[in-house]
Each structure stands twice: as C-alpha cells, then as structure tokens.
Design a protein around this motif. Sequence first.
Motif, short mmCIF file in Angstrom:
data_model
loop_
_atom_site.label_atom_id
_atom_site.label_comp_id
_atom_site.label_asym_id
_atom_site.label_seq_id
_atom_site.Cartn_x
_atom_site.Cartn_y
_atom_site.Cartn_z
N PRO A 33 0.73 -1.26 0.01
CA PRO A 33 0.13 -0.09 0.10
C PRO A 33 0.83 1.19 -0.12
O PRO A 33 2.04 1.24 0.01
N CYS A 34 0.24 2.32 -0.22
CA CYS A 34 1.12 3.56 -0.32
C CYS A 34 1.49 3.62 1.46
O CYS A 34 0.74 3.72 2.25
N PRO A 35 2.81 4.12 1.24
CA PRO A 35 3.37 4.35 2.83
C PRO A 35 2.92 5.53 3.37
O PRO A 35 2.95 5.67 4.69
N GLU A 36 2.30 6.51 2.77
CA GLU A 36 2.02 7.82 3.29
C GLU A 36 0.61 7.67 3.85
O GLU A 36 0.15 8.32 5.09
N VAL A 66 5.05 0.67 -12.83
CA VAL A 66 5.11 1.44 -11.50
C VAL A 66 3.80 1.85 -10.92
O VAL A 66 3.05 2.41 -11.75
N ALA A 67 3.80 1.76 -9.66
CA ALA A 67 2.47 2.13 -9.14
C ALA A 67 2.61 3.29 -8.32
O ALA A 67 3.62 3.44 -7.58
N SER A 68 1.58 4.12 -8.62
CA SER A 68 1.92 5.66 -8.01
C SER A 68 0.37 6.05 -7.33
O SER A 68 -0.66 5.48 -7.57
N ARG A 73 0.86 11.63 -4.51
CA ARG A 73 1.82 11.81 -5.67
C ARG A 73 2.97 11.43 -5.19
O ARG A 73 4.09 12.00 -5.85
N ILE A 74 3.14 10.09 -5.08
CA ILE A 74 4.35 9.58 -4.93
C ILE A 74 4.50 8.06 -5.57
O ILE A 74 3.26 7.55 -5.81
N ASN A 75 5.73 7.58 -5.95
CA ASN A 75 5.83 6.30 -6.60
C ASN A 75 5.75 5.41 -5.58
O ASN A 75 6.79 5.48 -4.70
N VAL A 76 5.10 4.44 -5.45
CA VAL A 76 5.15 3.26 -4.11
C VAL A 76 5.88 1.92 -4.77
O VAL A 76 6.56 1.84 -3.79
#
Length: 84
Positions: A33-36, A66-68, A73-76
């Motif tokens: 998952p997104c770390p943020e 690439v998963a964003s 707005r970051i690349n995961v």
Amino acid sequence: METEEEEEFQREMAEEHNTPQTLEWAMNQSKKPCPECGMPYDKLEWSFYCSPKASWRALAGRAGFVASCPKCRINVSYVTVMMN
C-alpha cells in the motif's frame, strides 16, 4: 523530443508487454500500500514504463510497471517484467 524510431520502439514494447495479464502479475508481485496514506495496492495508479532503446542496445534495458499514489503523488513500487 522522441524520434520516430524511439516512438515505434516504445509502442512495440507496450503492445508486447503492457497486457492485462502482465499487469495482473505485476500487481500480485508488489501488494504494497502507499506508505503515506495506506491506499491499497489495487487502488494505486499502475503505469507501464520502458527505458529508451539505447539502454536496450547497451544491455541495460528495463520494462515494467510503476504504482503511484494519486493522493500523495509518490511512486510506491516498481515491478520489472523484462530486462536484458
């Protein structure tokens, strides 16, 4: 600005490797998952990428996904599906 040769190369690579089956495989390789914000991997924006033709000639080519996170707005994650 890309040359016609580079555009054709990118188009051919995408046609060959940017398939629903390959995307599904890539998503299953990286279920992060997104770390943020914690957005699940299957809700991230997945895009196909391919390094320039010159990198393939130099035996350093890479293609994959690439998963964003659209919210942060970051690349995961990056998942390579082909390299030479």
